[in-house]
Design an enzyme around this catalytic site. Sequence first.
Site, short mmCIF file in Angstrom:
data_model
loop_
_atom_site.label_atom_id
_atom_site.label_comp_id
_atom_site.label_asym_id
_atom_site.label_seq_id
_atom_site.Cartn_x
_atom_site.Cartn_y
_atom_site.Cartn_z
N PHE A 161 45.41 13.35 33.74
CA PHE A 161 45.32 12.98 35.16
C PHE A 161 46.11 13.98 35.99
CE2 PHE A 161 45.89 10.06 38.88
CZ PHE A 161 44.55 9.81 39.11
N LYS A 182 40.45 24.56 26.97
CA LYS A 182 40.11 25.69 26.09
C LYS A 182 40.77 25.62 24.73
CE LYS A 182 41.44 28.77 29.17
NZ LYS A 182 41.34 28.06 30.45
N GLU A 238 31.43 22.84 29.18
CA GLU A 238 31.04 23.82 30.20
C GLU A 238 32.24 24.31 31.00
OE1 GLU A 238 29.08 26.31 31.23
OE2 GLU A 238 27.37 24.96 31.03
N VAL A 298 34.95 27.72 30.18
CA VAL A 298 34.76 29.15 30.45
C VAL A 298 34.23 29.35 31.87
CG1 VAL A 298 33.48 31.24 29.80
CG2 VAL A 298 34.35 29.72 28.02
N GLY A 312 35.07 28.30 34.74
CA GLY A 312 35.09 27.16 35.67
C GLY A 312 33.75 26.58 36.00
N GLY A 359 50.14 31.32 44.88
CA GLY A 359 49.85 30.29 43.87
C GLY A 359 48.66 30.64 42.99
N GLU A 368 50.74 32.65 37.89
CA GLU A 368 51.90 31.88 37.43
C GLU A 368 53.17 32.73 37.55
OE1 GLU A 368 51.68 28.73 36.01
OE2 GLU A 368 49.52 28.70 36.38
N LYS A 408 38.33 32.86 26.36
CA LYS A 408 36.96 32.61 26.82
C LYS A 408 35.95 33.43 26.02
CE LYS A 408 38.79 31.19 31.24
NZ LYS A 408 39.36 31.68 32.52
#
Lengths: 335, 335
Positions: B8, B119, B143, B146, B148, B201, B204, B219
């Site tokens: 969540f 992933k 789906e 990889v 998005g 943002g 990282e 990916k």
Amino acid sequence: MRLLIVGFGFLGKSLVKAIRNKIDLLKSVDHNFKIIGVADSKGYLYSSKGLIIEELSALNRLSEHKEYKTSETAAELISKDLCDIIVEVTPTNIINGEPGLTHITQALKNGIHVVTANKGPLVLAFKQLTSLAEKNGCDLLYEGTVAGAIPVFSLVRECLQGDKIVKLSGILNGTVNYILSRMHFEEISFEIALKEAQERGIAEKDPSYDIDGIDAACKVVILANAIMGRNAKLQDVERIGIRGITQEAISLAKKANYAIKLIGTVDKKLEVSPKLVPINHPLCVHGTLNAIHIQTDLAKEITLVGHGAGKETVSAILNDLITILKKRSPEDKNP
Amino acid sequence: MRLLIVGFGFLGKSLVKAIRNKIDLLKSVDHNFKIIGVADSKGYLYSSKGLIIEELSALNRLSEHKEYKTSETAAELISKDLCDIIVEVTPTNIINGEPGLTHITQALKNGIHVVTANKGPLVLAFKQLTSLAEKNGCDLLYEGTVAGAIPVFSLVRECLQGDKIVKLSGILNGTVNYILSRMHFEEISFEIALKEAQERGIAEKDPSYDIDGIDAACKVVILANAIMGRNAKLQDVERIGIRGITQEAISLAKKANYAIKLIGTVDKKLEVSPKLVPINHPLCVHGTLNAIHIQTDLAKEITLVGHGAGKETVSAILNDLITILKKRSPEDKNP
């Protein structure tokens, strides 16, 4: 399932060759798959046991084959219930849709599934044909009609099932895109770029169908009806072609990091017109490539780029064919 | 079908909101569809009658809800056979795949269908998980793992069924593409572009997972296994990141009408490395966009462009969810 191929021009021949190469795949989906007939504008080959695909794929014209018959037309063959599915690849005719419109209508009336790459019938009679298909429990798939090998209809149907499609815009005509790309990169005039395209076989002798945006408008109509549930006709598309695009306009755009592209748009308004596209936008593809930019509520934007014409279109036809074979073949796939 | 959402965070919350907005669509596919539980790393909400989606979608944390329980873990909930399908969206962990690997394994062992955007488990245990799914008659769709929102797996599965996929190459990491695009267009150094990305943002604090190409390599592994039937592991990917890319290199490329992009390739060799991409190539997209270039025998080349991360990924998750609901729901969709 028993396939009848209607049309044996460039696309019909390319399809037969692809089926020859992929016969194991097709049989793995439906072990009873066979081509029972191929028709051209004058006659046909037919065998209830299935034509020999190696023989078929070696033909340049159907009439070269010793079994070639001219006793019936394609429409008559379709009405005789010899097949379960037709692939209709006769030439596009946007005046009256014929002969494709009769072929497709006849098939659907007889409960025969249809795969087509023929824009004419869908531009002129989208609602009638899709309603007829639904009424008779048939599939009518037409991936090859818009942007050739780009699988826009199956993408929306199978890959964006949770998304609401908000807007579509696309480079939908490879001939026009080739001309505009040459003007952009080689800084040549419209007239020279057109002549070059004609010499290379990319543009027709009478190029108006492409350069006046009529072909792109046909695709806008099919996109609007198929994806956005409209009931649009060709005359609903506001249309401006590229005859008025000067080298000066292209140069000015280029200096500002734009390219002039002929864009078909399905929004509140249906439109085909030259537009400034930022050179870095995913839609801004060049040469004979086509591209479709799909705006949605969740994915926001998906762009698909690929070949808009040529034998690559067989990819779309074959995908439609396999979709129907999978859905409609009896369960005993592996006897 | 009864859905349990595991995770969540940003994606789990975005999914709940999307389900709230699309509940009519989901119910039209499966009139028994309901969210029976949502779990986070500490506890869960559960109701056999279905949670109230309006309440759920208003939560910032599950623990704000008065019915929040901590008596069982997500893995325990899954093993209790309370649900028919889980959506696994806990954070990616490529060291040991946990907790996702346990969640997905447990679900598949219990005959529960799985949709995931995680992933880690697929990079570490692709074959084991897909074999387990097959053995237990479950669907495992991923789906969102990889690129998005780009629907590459469903496109290949549903839209290129007749094509043989020959090669895949892609811009698979939006953070890296953002940095390289800023270096290309603003002519700033790698260090400044990275700092800017961190401030916005997009990168990282410890950017190595992205800029050293580890994320892209993950990916590549999933693409290779899922689309090309390989049995690849992360260590099979030759990997070079973008730390060594200087402004000088970018400028030289730019002058020659190329951009330097971090490209993941699935060919004979699996590779992630900076490559020169012609500025006019469809793969050459900028900013945080991702792109995947698919080479095939029939369509020749299809390029897909879209958002590689963020809440747009919900499009991919929802499409997977609807695919399974359509396939697995009892026929009495309209009671």
